[in-house]
Design an enzyme around this catalytic site. Structure first.
Site, PDB file in Angstrom:
ATOM      1  CB  SER A 260      -0.964   0.312   1.080  1.00 35.02           C
ATOM      2  OG  SER A 260      -0.250  -0.038   2.048  1.00 35.02           O
ATOM      3  CE  LYS A 261      -1.787   5.793  -2.465  1.00 34.29           C
ATOM      4  NZ  LYS A 261      -3.306   6.016  -2.511  1.00 34.29           N
TER       5      LYS A 261
END
Ligand code: GLU
Length: 493
Positions: A260-261
């Site tokens: 994820s980010k």
């Protein structure tokens, strides 16, 4: 002879992310390997979250990676339209067909109201509490409606959804990665195929499209495994051949949590902006969950990947995204790309940095090619050619104050620069091969180590404490620019 038909079916609710790109790549590689067809289908039924910008972003990402599609947006094809938002009538007709053939029924329950009623019956939840959606399953009350009950609701024009009537028993499918997977139908609720607003659910639209588009292999993320039994039931209800499934493992960050980010960039185009070459990205993504089987080859060109790819080579365990590995691939692919090719890719970067010169144009770009050759051995990203090539590309030297302080801060250093200036004025030819012995002799004549003279010279001509080999740098800059920079330095910075 029918050829394999594969598809990448992104929902345009965000940009092309690493996981999606890897899924697209596996589909594309298999299609190219087998002489099959690669279809791109845009799953834009969620109108609120989908947008044209995002579709464009996905196409841009695929193009950057070089994953061309044989059917889909822009290219068309015999099974279009390839946007789900343009196929709504088809889904409605197929949902009605399920009802007509006894595989589905109309459901008049307002799903939210039904959940609340159900939660109240089960007790334990305060009124107004959101029920735990996961544990709620539909109680089939509309399956038990009498014809009279139905007539009343129809007369009142009550909105109705279409629910699939899950049969008893079990549903098994063979997954090319995981082997046979069986689900007990008792754990699968009668799922909605068509919502009361006439929109299909994902299960219906994906199956209808995969049938209509004659998809033979569904290669997609592991997170879809739990959806597959519902879809297999729909294929069977429609009397269609169930495609082969290959569910590919998740991509995790170094901490073993889903990528994820928080792990850095997840948008593919962000890697383009960071200066990675697409060949490296493709090579890197291919090895996230796939391996060629025998040998430990890691570096693959596009054609080699096509030649080596197989669905059997997909691993069933999760893959870990390692950004340092991506940099390594990028360095390797930059090393094997011709200077001419790199020059073509760097041109837009030079233009946007405002350091483009006409003499870099294709017909006469010798100096640019030499700069590329000089920087290439250590380059991991193509943006580095601009950043680390500034000493050559820009007219004005940008001085790093620390480097100036450290290497040009004493009269002794400046005296050495003056001596270097005299030497550079006369060395002939002005080449690295001639400069190196001349400057080493000069150092010896002054009783200093070569570094005592090289460091100030480097700062004087590049502004920085680090650069590629100083003799090559001097040759590349040429006598005229070197003398001008040394003079400017001696006049005072
Ligand atoms: N639109 C779905 C997604 O983006 C596609 C799922 C599938 O490949 O069946 O996850």
């Amino acid at each position: 002879m029918t050829v394999p038909r594969l598809r990448f079916a992104p929902s345009p609710t965000g940009f092309l992310h690493v996981g999606g790109a890897r899924t697209a790549l596996f589909n594309w590689l298999y299609a190219r390997r087998t002489g099959g067809v690669f279809v791109l289908r845009i799953e834009d039924t969620d109108v609120e979250r989908s947008s044209w910008d995002k579709v464009e972003g996905i196409l841009e990402g695929l193009r950057w990676l070089g994953l061309d599609w044989d059917e889909g947006p822009e290219v068309g094809g015999p099974h279009g339209p390839y946007f789900q938002s343009q196929r709504l009538d088809r889904y409605r007709a197929m949902a009605e067909r399920l009802v007509a053939e006894g595989h589905a029924y109309y459901c008049y329950c307002n799903a939210d109201a039904a959940r609340v009623a159900d939660a109240a019956l089960a007790g334990g939840e305060e009124e107004g509490d959101a029920p735990r959606g996961e544990s709620w399953t539909y109680d089939r009350r509309c399956l038990r409606l009498s014809p009279e009950d139905v007539a009343v609701r129809e007369a009142a024009k009550q909105p109705r959804a279409i629910r699939y009537n899950v049969p008893e028993g079990a549903t098994t499918f063979h997954d090319l990665v995981h082997g046979a997977i069986t689900f007990d139908n008792a754990n699968i609720e009668d799922f909605v195929a068509l919502r009361s607003d006439g929109h299909p659910t994902y299960h219906l639209s994906v199956v209808v499209d995969d049938i209509d588009m004659a998809i033979s292999h569904v290669v997609r993320g592991d997170d879809h495994i739990s959806n597959t039994p519902k879809q297999v039931m729909l294929y069977r209800a429609f009397g269609a051949i169930v495609p082969a499934f290959a569910h590919v493992p998740l991509i995790l960050g170094a901490d073993k949590r889903r990528l994820s980010k928080r792990h850095g960039a997840t948008s593919v185009m962000e890697y383009e902006r960071q200066g990675f070459v697409p060949e490296a990205m493709v090579n890197f993504l291919a090895l996230l969950g796939w391996s060629p089987g025998s040998g430990n080859q890691e570096l693959f060109g596009r054609d080699e990947l096509i030649g080596a790819f197989s669905l059997e080579g997909i691993s069933s365990s999760n893959a870990v995204f390692n950004p340092e590995k991506l940099e390594w691939f990028s360095a390797q692919h930059i090393a094997s790309t011709s200077a001419e090719d790199l020059a073509r890719r760097i041109e837009p970067l030079l233009r946007s940095a405002g350091v483009w010169r006409d003499e870099y144009a294709e017909s006469q770009r010798e100096s640019l090619r030499r700069l590329i050759e000089l920087l290439r051995p250590r380059a991991k990203r193509i943006t580095e050619f601009v950043e680390k090539g500034r000493f050559f590309l820009a007219d004005a030297v940008e001085f790093d104050p620390d480097a100036v302080q450290k290497h040009l801060g004493t009269p002794a250093a400046l005296a050495l620069v003056r001596a270097v200036r005299e030497c550079c004025a006369t060395v002939d030819p002005f080449t690295a091969a001639a400069l190196e012995p001349a400057l080493r002799d000069l150092a010896a004549a002054h009783g200093v180590k070569p570094g005592a003279l090289i460091h100030p010279t480097r700062v004087a001509v590049t502004g920085q404490a680090a650069s590629p080999g100083i003799f090559e740098v001097l040759e590349l800059l040429g006598r005229e620019r070197v003398l001008a920079r040394l003079d400017a330095c001696l006049r005072g910075l």
